[in-house]
Scaffold this motif. Structure first.
Motif, PDB file in Angstrom:
ATOM      1  N   SER A 147      -1.207   6.134   6.221  1.00 30.00           N
ATOM      2  CA  SER A 147      -1.754   5.127   7.141  1.00 30.00           C
ATOM      3  C   SER A 147      -2.930   4.366   6.536  1.00 30.00           C
ATOM      4  CB  SER A 147      -2.178   5.786   8.456  1.00 30.00           C
ATOM      5  OG  SER A 147      -3.317   6.603   8.255  1.00 30.00           O
ATOM      6  N   GLN A 148      -3.545   4.900   5.486  1.00 30.81           N
ATOM      7  CA  GLN A 148      -4.694   4.254   4.853  1.00 30.81           C
ATOM      8  C   GLN A 148      -4.317   3.392   3.649  1.00 30.81           C
ATOM      9  OE1 GLN A 148      -7.763   4.399   6.246  1.00 30.81           O
ATOM     10  NE2 GLN A 148      -6.671   5.495   7.859  1.00 30.81           N
ATOM     11  N   ASP A 150      -2.918   0.280   1.843  1.00 32.11           N
ATOM     12  CA  ASP A 150      -2.746  -1.140   2.145  1.00 32.11           C
ATOM     13  C   ASP A 150      -1.658  -1.686   1.228  1.00 32.11           C
ATOM     14  OD1 ASP A 150      -3.105  -3.676   3.184  1.00 32.11           O
ATOM     15  OD2 ASP A 150      -4.701  -4.161   1.751  1.00 32.11           O
TER      16      ASP A 150
END
Length: 157
Positions: A147-148, A150
């Motif tokens: 989720s972190q 990019d």
């Protein structure tokens, strides 16, 4: 991150021994360490090496091995986090046990299975195994990392 590597000859490859060697080399030098490992590393000897070095572990194991550790079917579990006390020994004789009143805690380890903390001077090894449903923890850990990340939007087909 890699903090140690053990290179073994192909014919003498032993992942259990390599894991124990790395845990022993790390000791308790850099503070608490948590070892995350997959099912192939679920063994009493690996657990003992981590515990003896004052460290912690989350090691997945299949349902059959988990039932052996817990002493009851996995389907009977009501809590996700539980402590189980076990006493490991090389003898099956109940008469030779140091704590016969704790017979349900004993687990027999045959001679062919490595267990570095049982020998002639120490007939039994007592410790607490913590089984934290590692599948869920590792999934949550991976999800948090993903989720972190990019991922840039690229103009490609």
């Amino acid at each position: 991150r890699f903090t140690n590597l053990v290179i073994q000859p192909g014919r003498k490859r032993n992942e259990y021994a390599a894991f124990c060697e790395m845990v022993d080399a790390a000791g308790n030098k850099g503070g608490p360490t948590v070892y995350f490992a997959d099912m192939g590393y679920a063994s009493y000897n690996n657990y003992a090496h981590v515990i003896e070095n004052g460290q912690f572990f989350v090691i997945r194991c299949n349902d059959k091995r988990l039932e052996g550790i817990l002493g009851r079917p996995v389907d009977d579990l009501r809590e996700i986090d539980c402590h189980v006390e076990r006493i490991l020994t090389r003898t099956q004789s109940k008469k030779k046990r140091t704590h016969p009143e704790l017979s349900d805690r004993y687990r027999y380890i045959c001679q062919s299975v490595p267990m570095d903390y049982i020998d002639d001077s120490r007939k039994e090894y007592e410790y607490i195994v913590q089984e934290i449903w590692a599948r869920a923890i590792l999934h949550n850990f991976s999800s948090a990392i993903i989720s972190q990340v990019d991922i840039g939007n690229r103009e490609t087909k």
